[in-house]
Design a protein around this motif. Structure first.
Motif, PDB file in Angstrom:
ATOM      1  N   PRO A   1      59.172  41.798 -49.212  1.00  0.00           N
ATOM      2  CA  PRO A   1      57.959  41.055 -48.852  1.00  0.00           C
ATOM      3  C   PRO A   1      56.773  41.972 -48.588  1.00  0.00           C
ATOM      4  CG  PRO A   1      59.444  41.193 -46.983  1.00  0.00           C
ATOM      5  CD  PRO A   1      60.182  41.781 -48.146  1.00  0.00           C
ATOM      6  N   LEU A   2      55.592  41.523 -48.970  1.00  0.00           N
ATOM      7  CA  LEU A   2      54.364  42.260 -48.731  1.00  0.00           C
ATOM      8  C   LEU A   2      53.738  41.784 -47.431  1.00  0.00           C
ATOM      9  CD1 LEU A   2      52.905  42.139 -52.352  1.00  0.00           C
ATOM     10  CD2 LEU A   2      54.195  43.999 -51.278  1.00  0.00           C
ATOM     11  N   ALA A   3      53.514  42.702 -46.499  1.00  0.00           N
ATOM     12  CA  ALA A   3      52.983  42.343 -45.179  1.00  0.00           C
ATOM     13  C   ALA A   3      52.115  43.480 -44.659  1.00  0.00           C
ATOM     14  CB  ALA A   3      54.129  42.038 -44.215  1.00  0.00           C
ATOM     15  N   PRO A   4      50.920  43.679 -45.243  1.00  0.00           N
ATOM     16  CA  PRO A   4      50.091  44.842 -44.889  1.00  0.00           C
ATOM     17  C   PRO A   4      49.588  44.844 -43.449  1.00  0.00           C
ATOM     18  CG  PRO A   4      48.906  43.338 -46.353  1.00  0.00           C
ATOM     19  CD  PRO A   4      50.325  42.880 -46.333  1.00  0.00           C
ATOM     20  N   GLN A   5      49.596  43.678 -42.767  1.00  0.00           N
ATOM     21  CA  GLN A   5      49.095  43.660 -41.395  1.00  0.00           C
ATOM     22  C   GLN A   5      49.958  44.458 -40.421  1.00  0.00           C
ATOM     23  OE1 GLN A   5      47.905  39.931 -39.675  1.00  0.00           O
ATOM     24  NE2 GLN A   5      46.888  39.220 -41.541  1.00  0.00           N
ATOM     25  N   VAL A   6      51.118  44.936 -40.876  1.00  0.00           N
ATOM     26  CA  VAL A   6      51.953  45.738 -39.990  1.00  0.00           C
ATOM     27  C   VAL A   6      51.173  46.927 -39.434  1.00  0.00           C
ATOM     28  CG1 VAL A   6      52.894  47.136 -41.896  1.00  0.00           C
ATOM     29  CG2 VAL A   6      54.196  46.883 -39.768  1.00  0.00           C
ATOM     30  N   PHE A   7      50.249  47.486 -40.220  1.00  0.00           N
ATOM     31  CA  PHE A   7      49.505  48.661 -39.768  1.00  0.00           C
ATOM     32  C   PHE A   7      48.589  48.355 -38.590  1.00  0.00           C
ATOM     33  CE2 PHE A   7      50.615  49.623 -44.175  1.00  0.00           C
ATOM     34  CZ  PHE A   7      51.138  50.903 -44.049  1.00  0.00           C
ATOM     35  N   ARG A   8      48.202  47.089 -38.413  1.00  0.00           N
ATOM     36  CA  ARG A   8      47.323  46.719 -37.299  1.00  0.00           C
ATOM     37  C   ARG A   8      48.022  46.792 -35.952  1.00  0.00           C
ATOM     38  NH1 ARG A   8      44.311  41.121 -39.246  1.00  0.00           N
ATOM     39  NH2 ARG A   8      43.470  41.888 -41.251  1.00  0.00           N
ATOM     40  N   HIS A   9      49.326  46.755 -35.950  1.00  0.00           N
ATOM     41  CA  HIS A   9      50.061  46.566 -34.700  1.00  0.00           C
ATOM     42  C   HIS A   9      50.884  47.783 -34.287  1.00  0.00           C
ATOM     43  CE1 HIS A   9      48.856  42.379 -34.828  1.00  0.00           C
ATOM     44  NE2 HIS A   9      49.267  42.328 -36.083  1.00  0.00           N
ATOM     45  N   ILE A  10      50.607  48.931 -34.898  1.00  0.00           N
ATOM     46  CA  ILE A  10      51.311  50.151 -34.501  1.00  0.00           C
ATOM     47  C   ILE A  10      50.355  51.222 -33.992  1.00  0.00           C
ATOM     48  CG2 ILE A  10      53.163  49.693 -36.171  1.00  0.00           C
ATOM     49  CD1 ILE A  10      51.974  51.931 -37.916  1.00  0.00           C
ATOM     50  N   GLY A  11      49.056  50.904 -33.936  1.00  0.00           N
ATOM     51  CA  GLY A  11      48.064  51.909 -33.578  1.00  0.00           C
ATOM     52  C   GLY A  11      48.220  52.476 -32.187  1.00  0.00           C
ATOM     53  N   ASP A  12      48.754  51.671 -31.238  1.00  0.00           N
ATOM     54  CA  ASP A  12      48.915  52.141 -29.855  1.00  0.00           C
ATOM     55  C   ASP A  12      50.343  52.571 -29.550  1.00  0.00           C
ATOM     56  OD1 ASP A  12      49.783  49.538 -30.177  1.00  0.00           O
ATOM     57  OD2 ASP A  12      49.121  48.853 -28.199  1.00  0.00           O
ATOM     58  N   ALA A  13      51.177  52.671 -30.565  1.00  0.00           N
ATOM     59  CA  ALA A  13      52.588  53.018 -30.351  1.00  0.00           C
ATOM     60  C   ALA A  13      52.759  54.485 -29.999  1.00  0.00           C
ATOM     61  CB  ALA A  13      53.396  52.698 -31.608  1.00  0.00           C
ATOM     62  N   ASP A  14      53.693  54.757 -29.083  1.00  0.00           N
ATOM     63  CA  ASP A  14      54.125  56.128 -28.846  1.00  0.00           C
ATOM     64  C   ASP A  14      55.194  56.533 -29.857  1.00  0.00           C
ATOM     65  OD1 ASP A  14      52.859  57.151 -26.182  1.00  0.00           O
ATOM     66  OD2 ASP A  14      53.416  55.073 -25.799  1.00  0.00           O
ATOM     67  N   LEU A  15      55.947  55.547 -30.342  1.00  0.00           N
ATOM     68  CA  LEU A  15      56.963  55.794 -31.349  1.00  0.00           C
ATOM     69  C   LEU A  15      57.171  54.506 -32.137  1.00  0.00           C
ATOM     70  CD1 LEU A  15      59.210  57.746 -32.470  1.00  0.00           C
ATOM     71  CD2 LEU A  15      60.772  56.594 -30.887  1.00  0.00           C
ATOM     72  N   VAL A  16      57.295  54.623 -33.447  1.00  0.00           N
ATOM     73  CA  VAL A  16      57.599  53.484 -34.307  1.00  0.00           C
ATOM     74  C   VAL A  16      59.047  53.615 -34.764  1.00  0.00           C
ATOM     75  CG1 VAL A  16      57.054  52.280 -36.466  1.00  0.00           C
ATOM     76  CG2 VAL A  16      55.211  53.291 -35.084  1.00  0.00           C
TER      77      VAL A  16
ATOM     78  N   ARG B   1      51.726  57.101 -43.660  1.00  0.00           N
ATOM     79  CA  ARG B   1      51.779  57.936 -42.465  1.00  0.00           C
ATOM     80  C   ARG B   1      50.533  58.798 -42.294  1.00  0.00           C
ATOM     81  NH1 ARG B   1      53.806  63.062 -41.233  1.00  0.00           N
ATOM     82  NH2 ARG B   1      54.427  63.270 -39.052  1.00  0.00           N
ATOM     83  N   LEU B   2      49.934  59.255 -43.378  1.00  0.00           N
ATOM     84  CA  LEU B   2      48.725  60.062 -43.263  1.00  0.00           C
ATOM     85  C   LEU B   2      47.582  59.273 -42.647  1.00  0.00           C
ATOM     86  CD1 LEU B   2      48.756  62.034 -46.633  1.00  0.00           C
ATOM     87  CD2 LEU B   2      49.360  62.866 -44.348  1.00  0.00           C
ATOM     88  N   LEU B   3      47.643  57.930 -42.762  1.00  0.00           N
ATOM     89  CA  LEU B   3      46.611  57.087 -42.167  1.00  0.00           C
ATOM     90  C   LEU B   3      46.914  56.747 -40.714  1.00  0.00           C
ATOM     91  CD1 LEU B   3      45.997  54.629 -45.154  1.00  0.00           C
ATOM     92  CD2 LEU B   3      44.581  56.575 -44.456  1.00  0.00           C
ATOM     93  N   HIS B   4      48.174  56.380 -40.412  1.00  0.00           N
ATOM     94  CA  HIS B   4      48.467  55.952 -39.031  1.00  0.00           C
ATOM     95  C   HIS B   4      48.925  57.108 -38.151  1.00  0.00           C
ATOM     96  CE1 HIS B   4      52.873  56.016 -39.556  1.00  0.00           C
ATOM     97  NE2 HIS B   4      52.726  55.332 -40.681  1.00  0.00           N
ATOM     98  N   GLY B   5      49.550  58.123 -38.698  1.00  0.00           N
ATOM     99  CA  GLY B   5      49.888  59.329 -37.954  1.00  0.00           C
ATOM    100  C   GLY B   5      50.891  59.167 -36.831  1.00  0.00           C
ATOM    101  N   LYS B   6      51.681  58.104 -36.827  1.00  0.00           N
ATOM    102  CA  LYS B   6      52.617  57.852 -35.736  1.00  0.00           C
ATOM    103  C   LYS B   6      53.975  58.498 -35.999  1.00  0.00           C
ATOM    104  CE  LYS B   6      49.796  55.530 -33.265  1.00  0.00           C
ATOM    105  NZ  LYS B   6      49.394  56.032 -31.939  1.00  0.00           N
ATOM    106  N   PRO B   7      54.595  59.066 -34.953  1.00  0.00           N
ATOM    107  CA  PRO B   7      55.969  59.538 -35.129  1.00  0.00           C
ATOM    108  C   PRO B   7      56.889  58.348 -35.367  1.00  0.00           C
ATOM    109  CG  PRO B   7      55.341  59.627 -32.816  1.00  0.00           C
ATOM    110  CD  PRO B   7      54.103  59.282 -33.577  1.00  0.00           C
TER     111      PRO B   7
END
Length: 392
Positions: A92-107, A123-129
């Motif tokens: 499934p395509l669900a691009p909004q996932v990137f909106r909800h990980i910006g404040d994460a300490d770990l994904v 990952r180069l855009l969101h940069g989350k571990p």
């Protein structure tokens, strides 16, 4: 706040500055299945230890894609965010996932699917571990096996490079993923051993329960063939099929039951709550699964915690479990006569030694308590946070 700090506030209320673990998974509660149970139980245990936990998932169930679920919900202290999707349930395509990980300490990504790939390549855009738990990969059936192997050794290998750790939930997964990620880590899934604890009948009965989503790979057709063979051995044999619709639905299974003249000997229970399932288990003595593939075998452990004696198809995951716990019985469910004989032998053994077998089942299941498994994940989270801090 560093992830390592939360361990010092175990069992204390969470603060708004507590570290945030974001779990990403295609399907979550109210859908029921092994993957959903793993994420829910890990989330609850992590909340208890003082973390904030968010689950990002799709906004409808694959079995009812038009019925939209609430976009946000709190379940047992877990923040659930449901996002729109399009395309097929397999990818499934669900691009909004990137909106909800910006404040994460770990994904923490669960399963090898589109989220695994999309978050890796983004990952180069969101940069989350990030870490990923494999949950069997995508080898649940032999269909398209050659293409899957090529994909696994190329695209999956490339995506895995974006993850701090690849966590395998079974020995069979570890063997598979070590081919492309040599430092893959084994943390076997936990089982909710309190859900149906010690519920099964204390008197041996010729009644079997099988639990799980109605998927082709569960091979309910093979299990029904075994029941058809069993009915020639003794008139009391009965099977309860408990689960939720998936790529098979109620009508499909009713047709399968009727075509084998098993009406009255097999009862179908669709999307029942845990209280109802407990009552079903209380009338049974055995658990059976003809599944041709399992990521781990979680449902078998839950059955053991209830006191049900498992008779399992000899797939890789079930062979691993049986190797550790000899109380488990294995059978070849492709051979209905052999499977029926194995089930009958399991019943006879249980009738001879009900207390000893029950004690062995309950003792084996205790080792898979989610409290123990969650502690292993917490240790991993902490070690990754230290690595992040040192790299900055």
């Amino acid at each position: 706040m560093a992830i390592v700090e939360a361990d010092s506030v175990r069992e204390k209320p969470r603060s708004e500055t507590a570290p945030l673990i974001v779990h990403v998974v295609r399907q979550f509660l109210p859908n029921r299945g092994g993957l959903e149970d793993v994420v829910a139980n890990l989330g609850r245990q992590t909340v208890r230890r003082g973390y904030r936990v968010r689950v990002v998932t799709l906004d409808s169930l694959f079995t009812a894609p038009e019925d939209k679920l609430p976009p946000r919900e709190n379940i047992d202290g877990i923040e659930v965010v449901r996002i729109p999707w399009s395309g097929s349930s397999r990818y499934p395509l669900a691009p909004q996932v990137f909106r909800h990980i910006g404040d994460a300490d770990l994904v923490h990504v669960h399963a090898i699917d589109i989220f695994f790939d999309a978050l890796a390549w983004g990952r180069l855009l969101h940069g989350k571990p990030m870490i990923v738990t494999t949950h069997g990969g995508f080898f649940h059936t032999r269909k398209y096996a050659a293409i899957k192997k090529i994909w696994f050794r190329t695209l999956t290998r490339a995506s895995a490079m974006a993850y701090r750790r690849v966590v395998c939930c079974s020995a069979s997964d570890l063997r598979q993923f070590s081919e492309i990620v040599p430092d893959s880590l084994l943390i076997e899934n936990g089982a909710d051993i309190g859900k149906f604890a010690d519920t099964a009948s204390r008197r041996a009965k010729r009644r079997i329960v099988t639990i799980g989503r109605f998927s082709v790979n569960k091979r309910l057709d093979h299990l029904l063939n075994a029941i058809a063979a069993l009915k020639t051995r003794h008139p009391e044999w009965h099977l309860d099929i408990v689960g939720a619709e998936s790529d098979l639905n109620r009508a499909n299974l009713e047709d399968e039951i009727e075509s084998r003249n098993l009406t009255g000997r097999v009862t179908l229970h669709v999307s029942r709550d845990n209280d109802t399932i407990r009552r079903i288990i209380a009338e049974a003595s055995l658990f059976a699964s003809a599944s041709e593939y399992e990521g781990f075998g979680l449902v078998a452990l839950e059955a053991m915690s209830a006191g049900l004696l498992p008779v399992l198809n000899a797939n890789d995951a079930f062979q691993t479990l049986a190797g550790r716990h000899p109380v488990i019985r294995l059978a070849d469910f492709q051979n209905s006569g052999a499977a029926a004989a194995a089930i009958e032998a399991a019943y006879e053994g249980l009738a001879r030694e009900p207390d000893a077998i029950r004690a062995g089942l309950l003792d084996a299941a205790r080792g898979y308590s989610w409290d123990i498994v969650a502690s292993r994940y917490i240790d991993l989270y902490r070690s990754l946070d230290i690595a992040v801090a040192e790299s900055l």
